[in-house]
Write an enzyme that holds these catalytic residues in place. Structure first.
Site, PDB file in Angstrom:
ATOM      1  N   SER A   6       0.608  -1.134  -0.024  1.00 34.68           N
ATOM      2  CA  SER A   6       0.007   0.030  -0.059  1.00 34.68           C
ATOM      3  C   SER A   6       0.898   1.271   0.087  1.00 34.68           C
ATOM      4  O   SER A   6       0.287   2.209  -0.281  1.00 34.68           O
ATOM      5  CB  SER A   6      -0.936   0.258   1.281  1.00 34.68           C
ATOM      6  N   TYR A  11      -2.379  -2.184 -10.779  1.00 35.27           N
ATOM      7  CA  TYR A  11      -2.700  -2.166  -9.341  1.00 35.27           C
ATOM      8  C   TYR A  11      -1.840  -3.237  -8.916  1.00 35.27           C
ATOM      9  O   TYR A  11      -0.985  -2.854  -7.760  1.00 35.27           O
ATOM     10  CB  TYR A  11      -3.957  -2.293  -8.826  1.00 35.27           C
ATOM     11  N   VAL A  68       1.240  -3.901   3.824  1.00 32.90           N
ATOM     12  CA  VAL A  68       1.035  -5.272   4.348  1.00 32.90           C
ATOM     13  C   VAL A  68       2.544  -6.018   4.019  1.00 32.90           C
ATOM     14  O   VAL A  68       2.656  -7.109   4.707  1.00 32.90           O
ATOM     15  CB  VAL A  68       0.072  -5.965   3.955  1.00 32.90           C
TER      16      VAL A  68
HETATM   17  N1  GLN Z   1      -1.557  -5.413  -2.260  1.00 33.85           N
HETATM   18  C1  GLN Z   1      -2.249  -5.292  -1.077  1.00 33.85           C
HETATM   19  C2  GLN Z   1      -3.791  -5.474  -1.458  1.00 33.85           C
HETATM   20  O1  GLN Z   1      -4.439  -5.053  -2.271  1.00 33.85           O
HETATM   21  C3  GLN Z   1      -2.194  -4.061  -0.527  1.00 33.85           C
HETATM   22  C4  GLN Z   1      -2.585  -3.834   0.895  1.00 33.85           C
HETATM   23  C5  GLN Z   1      -2.129  -2.991   1.931  1.00 33.85           C
HETATM   24  O2  GLN Z   1      -0.754  -3.175   1.749  1.00 33.85           O
HETATM   25  N2  GLN Z   1      -2.657  -2.781   3.022  1.00 33.85           N
HETATM   26  O3  GLN Z   1      -4.644  -6.044  -0.836  1.00 33.85           O
END
Ligand code: GLN
Length: 305
Positions: A61, A189, A259
């Site tokens: 994220s 994304y 995350v």
């Molecule tokens: N790639 C992760 C998702 O789309 C990113 C989420 C995150 O880092 N909070 O769920």
């Protein structure tokens, strides 16, 4: 400064034993929860570090601030915020609830998944490759690191298991609030989330934001002061999702978590900070990373409030 960072890192190691690494993206479950790193980049370009500061992990994220800045540069403030809001949600980063119940036209902010998918849809380019190429080039420029690339295993893992993100995107598409082809937007994304960085890269990007858009190492302006201000403000209000309020109270530094275990901080006029510790709390933020940011903020009096 290196001594301070060593002390902070050593006293935070105990927190790596709490929480869990992310498992909903299978590739992330391979992370070593004992890893812990920190890097600070001052605005004179000097760099300080401790622990696993050069260990690579995926941005996840944290990439949302890259695409927010690029979308703002490509389209202007008015257009971007006609597609995505600027209000905190108090819900988890992948929540779908608000899209239907409260505001079907606009995701609440660009730091939750729905909002980030929307900002990604606004990046200019003829093809998927051109768009992801622009995101990568911008990240390389902000981190002064031409080697930055996408971790293919994480990307495939995200793509294979990204049904929640597909749901968010199709939901927005069904109300015509998002333009473009859902599959193409998600392709970008998933790739942006899989960009590999180290604490050094995060701290350098943070330093550019702290320096109002001017690269500390060359004096080149790459982002307008206004876009930096918008980005840092949204980092304060939404950067740690539904933990942003507490983070603002205890730490008081504009920041964005992912995350993968990274947190990027930008202390206006002072420094950029990058921390990494893959063990996460229930809200998806690095437990030991937050501890290190809190200790650093207290020790150096960095709280902007
Ligand atoms: N790639 C992760 C998702 O789309 C990113 C989420 C995150 O880092 N909070 O769920």
């Amino acid at each position: 400064m290196n001594k301070t960072l060593n002390t902070i890192l050593e006293s935070s190691k105990i927190f790596t034993q709490e929480g869990n690494v992310a498992t909903y993206i299978p590739e992330l479950s391979k992370a070593n929860p004992n890893n812990l790193g920190i890097c600070v980049v001052a605005l004179d370009g000097k760099e300080y570090y401790s622990g696993d500061y050069d260990k690579k992990f995926t941005m996840q994220s944290i990439s949302k601030i890259i695409t927010l800045m690029l979308a703002l540069m490509d389209n202007g403030e008015e257009k971007v915020f006609s597609y995505v809001g600027a209000e905190p949600t108090g819900d988890s980063f992948n929540s779908i609830a608000n899209l239907e119940v409260k505001n079907i036209h606009k995701p609440y902010n660009p730091m939750i998944n729905a909002g980030a998918i929307m900002t990604t849809s606004l990046i200019i380019g003829q093809t998927i490759e051109e768009k992801i190429g622009r995101i990568l080039d911008f990240t390389r420029k902000l981190s002064n690191n031409n080697d930055i690339s996408i971790d293919q295993n994480t990307y495939f893992s995200e793509k294979e298991t990204g049904d929640r993100n597909r749901s968010l995107a199709y939901f927005m598409k069904s109300y015509n609030s998002m333009q473009g082809k859902v599959d193409d937007i998600l392709e970008i994304y998933f790739q942006q989330c899989s960009i590999e960085v180290s604490c050094i890269d995060l701290a350098r990007i943070g330093a550019v934001l702290a320096n109002d858009g001017v690269l500390p190492w060359s004096g080149e302006r790459v982002i307008s002061k206004h876009i930096c201000r918008i980005t840092k403000t949204i980092m304060v209000t939404c950067g740690l999702y539904d933990a942003s309020g507490e983070f603002a109270i205890h730490i008081g530094i504009p920041a964005k978590s992912g995350v993968g275990g990274g947190i990027l901080g930008a202390v206006p006029k002072e420094m950029g900070i990058g921390v990494f510790g893959p063990s996460l709390d229930a809200k998806g933020n690095s437990i030991a990373g937050i501890q290190m940011m809190q200790k650093l903020s207290k020790k150096l009096n960095l709280n902007i409030f």
